[in-house]
Design an enzyme around this catalytic site. Sequence first.
Site, PDB file in Angstrom:
ATOM      1  N   GLN A  11       0.820  -1.210   0.000  1.00 43.13           N
ATOM      2  CA  GLN A  11       0.000   0.000   0.000  1.00 43.13           C
ATOM      3  C   GLN A  11       0.858   1.266   0.000  1.00 43.13           C
ATOM      4  O   GLN A  11       0.631   2.194  -0.772  1.00 43.13           O
ATOM      5  CB  GLN A  11      -0.922   0.014   1.225  1.00 43.13           C
ATOM      6  CG  GLN A  11      -1.919  -1.130   1.239  1.00 43.13           C
ATOM      7  CD  GLN A  11      -2.836  -1.083   2.450  1.00 43.13           C
ATOM      8  OE1 GLN A  11      -3.970  -0.631   2.349  1.00 43.13           O
ATOM      9  NE2 GLN A  11      -2.361  -1.544   3.592  1.00 43.13           N
ATOM     10  N   TYR A 125       6.292  -9.737  15.792  1.00 44.80           N
ATOM     11  CA  TYR A 125       6.320  -8.675  14.787  1.00 44.80           C
ATOM     12  C   TYR A 125       6.904  -7.387  15.371  1.00 44.80           C
ATOM     13  O   TYR A 125       7.811  -6.779  14.786  1.00 44.80           O
ATOM     14  CB  TYR A 125       4.903  -8.435  14.258  1.00 44.80           C
ATOM     15  CG  TYR A 125       4.757  -7.170  13.455  1.00 44.80           C
ATOM     16  CD1 TYR A 125       5.338  -7.039  12.201  1.00 44.80           C
ATOM     17  CD2 TYR A 125       4.037  -6.083  13.964  1.00 44.80           C
ATOM     18  CE1 TYR A 125       5.202  -5.867  11.462  1.00 44.80           C
ATOM     19  CE2 TYR A 125       3.902  -4.910  13.235  1.00 44.80           C
ATOM     20  CZ  TYR A 125       4.481  -4.804  11.994  1.00 44.80           C
ATOM     21  OH  TYR A 125       4.358  -3.644  11.279  1.00 44.80           O
TER      22      TYR A 125
END
Length: 282
Positions: A11, A125
Amino acid sequence: MRLLVTGYNGQLGYDVVNEAHLRGIEADGVDIQEMDITDQNQVNHVIKSGNYDAVIHCAAWTAVDKAEEMPKACYKVNVEGTQNIVNVCKELNIPIMYFSTDYVFSGEGSEPWNEYDQRTPLNVYGQTKYEGELAVESYDKHFIIRIAWVFGKNGHNFIKTMLRLGKEKGAVSVVNDQIGSPTYTYDLAKLVIDMIQTDKYGTYHATNEGLCSWYEFACEIFKQANMKVDVTPVDSDAFPAKAKRPKNSRMNKNELDKNGFSRLPSWQDALGRYLKEMETLS
């Protein structure tokens, strides 16, 4: 100026390249097919042969739950891949811009995170993005931009998911105990291109203005899309996930203000423009 942008198929990378081109700036977008960031030789070849003035590093492992199952693979991309790019930028003496996340913080409390608060990630993460930050910080010509709740026209995001579920089911349940600010990649890309043309190095927080819960975000999506959908607020416990999610994703924008960069528009305004943009594409 000539830029290399990693993660072009994502994106943010897509919008950054577009914004650069709109301003007449040369920008090459690459993804794993053109440059596997985990391969130092490939990274060396692509960056050194391109005569670039800076690298905007948008590529990342962002599958948060999958990172818990495949920590080594996530580490290879987010830490080793980032280090590979830092190594070449250092050698060539060109700036690197790295995108990080509020996940580097504990996600607790209700006070907005400052740019230089202690980092205590709450999942794999977040840990890999934190270690990626450390790799970038080892080189003085760096920008770190922390973002959250990202949406753009290229790729998957929360808005697209809500619109799809709203159409299919007419009702959704959305968590109401995680607070943050959405980030529209179109708006962020403008800031990115402004910033990369300066030497105002350091760590920044850049999300669209205003706060909401995911539930409030969903309600506004359906309101602006003129869709009648029943939205039920629930606790995070209703959606057990492999990776723990931060409940507090609020972030201060002190460094943006201090360095004279414009804040992004409100998230409601960004959402409205995004929905119109998606209409024209459909």
